[in-house]
Design a protein around this motif. Structure first.
Motif, PDB file in Angstrom:
ATOM      1  N   PHE A 188       0.863  -1.182   0.000  1.00 42.52           N
ATOM      2  CA  PHE A 188       0.000   0.000   0.000  1.00 42.52           C
ATOM      3  C   PHE A 188       0.892   1.222   0.000  1.00 42.52           C
ATOM      4  CE2 PHE A 188      -2.675   3.272   1.808  1.00 42.52           C
ATOM      5  CZ  PHE A 188      -3.904   3.021   1.238  1.00 42.52           C
ATOM      6  N   TYR A 189       0.545   2.190  -0.833  1.00 41.15           N
ATOM      7  CA  TYR A 189       1.381   3.370  -1.021  1.00 41.15           C
ATOM      8  C   TYR A 189       0.542   4.631  -0.897  1.00 41.15           C
ATOM      9  CZ  TYR A 189       4.478  -0.141  -2.983  1.00 41.15           C
ATOM     10  OH  TYR A 189       5.257  -1.255  -3.149  1.00 41.15           O
ATOM     11  N   VAL A 190       1.176   5.687  -0.368  1.00 39.01           N
ATOM     12  CA  VAL A 190       0.493   6.954  -0.177  1.00 39.01           C
ATOM     13  C   VAL A 190       1.434   8.108  -0.547  1.00 39.01           C
ATOM     14  CG1 VAL A 190       1.147   7.079   2.270  1.00 39.01           C
ATOM     15  CG2 VAL A 190      -0.844   8.345   1.476  1.00 39.01           C
ATOM     16  N   HIS A 191       0.833   9.175  -1.044  1.00 36.04           N
ATOM     17  CA  HIS A 191       1.555  10.419  -1.306  1.00 36.04           C
ATOM     18  C   HIS A 191       0.554  11.555  -1.166  1.00 36.04           C
ATOM     19  CE1 HIS A 191       4.366  13.309  -2.907  1.00 36.04           C
ATOM     20  NE2 HIS A 191       3.465  13.696  -3.784  1.00 36.04           N
ATOM     21  N   VAL A 192       0.995  12.641  -0.540  1.00 33.32           N
ATOM     22  CA  VAL A 192       0.141  13.806  -0.342  1.00 33.32           C
ATOM     23  C   VAL A 192       0.784  15.016  -0.992  1.00 33.32           C
ATOM     24  CG1 VAL A 192      -0.780  15.407   1.389  1.00 33.32           C
ATOM     25  CG2 VAL A 192      -0.822  12.965   1.814  1.00 33.32           C
ATOM     26  N   GLU A 193      -0.029  15.793  -1.650  1.00 33.34           N
ATOM     27  CA  GLU A 193       0.412  17.086  -2.177  1.00 33.34           C
ATOM     28  C   GLU A 193      -0.554  18.151  -1.706  1.00 33.34           C
ATOM     29  OE1 GLU A 193       1.001  16.881  -6.420  1.00 33.34           O
ATOM     30  OE2 GLU A 193       2.665  15.474  -6.189  1.00 33.34           O
ATOM     31  N   PRO A 195      -4.680  13.704  -1.418  1.00 35.09           N
ATOM     32  CA  PRO A 195      -3.987  12.438  -1.172  1.00 35.09           C
ATOM     33  C   PRO A 195      -4.042  11.528  -2.396  1.00 35.09           C
ATOM     34  CG  PRO A 195      -6.164  12.372  -0.176  1.00 35.09           C
ATOM     35  CD  PRO A 195      -6.022  13.712  -0.845  1.00 35.09           C
ATOM     36  N   TYR A 196      -2.971  10.772  -2.598  1.00 29.66           N
ATOM     37  CA  TYR A 196      -2.897   9.781  -3.672  1.00 29.66           C
ATOM     38  C   TYR A 196      -2.580   8.432  -3.041  1.00 29.66           C
ATOM     39  CZ  TYR A 196      -2.546  13.905  -6.625  1.00 29.66           C
ATOM     40  OH  TYR A 196      -2.780  15.111  -7.248  1.00 29.66           O
ATOM     41  N   PHE A 197      -3.210   7.395  -3.547  1.00 29.97           N
ATOM     42  CA  PHE A 197      -3.016   6.057  -3.004  1.00 29.97           C
ATOM     43  C   PHE A 197      -2.818   5.058  -4.126  1.00 29.97           C
ATOM     44  CE2 PHE A 197      -5.973   8.351  -0.232  1.00 29.97           C
ATOM     45  CZ  PHE A 197      -5.302   8.298   0.972  1.00 29.97           C
ATOM     46  N   ASP A 198      -2.122   3.977  -3.802  1.00 34.98           N
ATOM     47  CA  ASP A 198      -2.005   2.865  -4.729  1.00 34.98           C
ATOM     48  C   ASP A 198      -2.032   1.570  -3.923  1.00 34.98           C
ATOM     49  OD1 ASP A 198      -1.802   1.612  -7.196  1.00 34.98           O
ATOM     50  OD2 ASP A 198       0.387   1.672  -7.206  1.00 34.98           O
ATOM     51  N   ALA A 199      -2.829   0.631  -4.384  1.00 33.63           N
ATOM     52  CA  ALA A 199      -2.944  -0.689  -3.751  1.00 33.63           C
ATOM     53  C   ALA A 199      -3.426  -1.662  -4.819  1.00 33.63           C
ATOM     54  CB  ALA A 199      -3.934  -0.642  -2.592  1.00 33.63           C
ATOM     55  N   ALA A 257      -1.752   3.346  10.452  1.00 28.91           N
ATOM     56  CA  ALA A 257      -0.425   3.663   9.912  1.00 28.91           C
ATOM     57  C   ALA A 257      -0.538   4.510   8.644  1.00 28.91           C
ATOM     58  CB  ALA A 257       0.352   2.383   9.627  1.00 28.91           C
ATOM     59  N   VAL A 258      -1.535   4.220   7.812  1.00 29.84           N
ATOM     60  CA  VAL A 258      -1.749   5.008   6.589  1.00 29.84           C
ATOM     61  C   VAL A 258      -2.041   6.455   6.967  1.00 29.84           C
ATOM     62  CG1 VAL A 258      -3.299   5.373   4.626  1.00 29.84           C
ATOM     63  CG2 VAL A 258      -2.514   3.061   5.173  1.00 29.84           C
ATOM     64  N   LEU A 259      -2.941   6.659   7.925  1.00 33.78           N
ATOM     65  CA  LEU A 259      -3.286   8.022   8.327  1.00 33.78           C
ATOM     66  C   LEU A 259      -2.084   8.723   8.966  1.00 33.78           C
ATOM     67  CD1 LEU A 259      -5.375  10.263   8.516  1.00 33.78           C
ATOM     68  CD2 LEU A 259      -6.094   9.294  10.719  1.00 33.78           C
TER      69      LEU A 259
END
Length: 146
Positions: free
Chosen positions: A59-64, A72-76, A129-131
């Motif tokens: 699971f991946y996250v990136h915030v701009e 927020p951007y997510f990938d799963a 953990a994601v939050l």
């Protein structure tokens, strides 16, 4: 900080209230709907994503910050509906809010949605953990004061 509905941005309050009021048997269906709402990853985002290692599924996250608002951007993986549901919930509930509003969200906000009725403690720790990771990225993206 313990979870209180008043600490959540209005769209996340709506997500939480919808899940909390749903009968246990219907919660899983609602989570699958949120999994379908996980926004697709835009081009060029792959290298910016940070893996959330606490999640059992990749699971991946990136915030701009765009115009001072959190995006927020997510990938799963497609075959991981639970984590995709988390991403859909957070995307719907946090997108477009100020960094300050997002940072006020308690890490255990999911307790208000009564997700422990249908999700294992291990998965819930992953959501937490994601939050946590998302909020750290929000702080890092905020302009420095001074």
């Amino acid at each position: 900080m313990s979870a209180e509905l008043s600490n959540l941005p209005p769209k996340l309050q709506n997500v939480v209230q919808t899940l909390a009021s749903a009968p246990k048997a219907f919660k899983t269906e609602l989570l699958l709907e949120y999994a379908k709402k996980m926004p697709p990853l835009p081009e060029g985002m792959q290298g910016k994503l940070e893996q959330v290692h606490e999640c059992t599924t990749p699971f991946y996250v990136h915030v701009e910050l765009e115009d001072g608002r959190v995006v927020p951007y997510f990938d799963a993986p497609k075959e991981a509906p639970t984590v995709r549901a988390f991403a859909g919930m957070l995307a719907e509930g946090l997108s477009g809010y100020s960094p300050e509003e997002v940072l006020k969200v308690p890490e255990d906000f999911y307790t208000l949605a009564k997700l422990e009725e249908v999700i294992t403690p291990l998965r819930l720790r992953g959501l937490q953990a994601v939050l946590t990771r998302l909020k750290r990225q929000v702080r890092e993206a905020m302009p420095t004061q001074g």
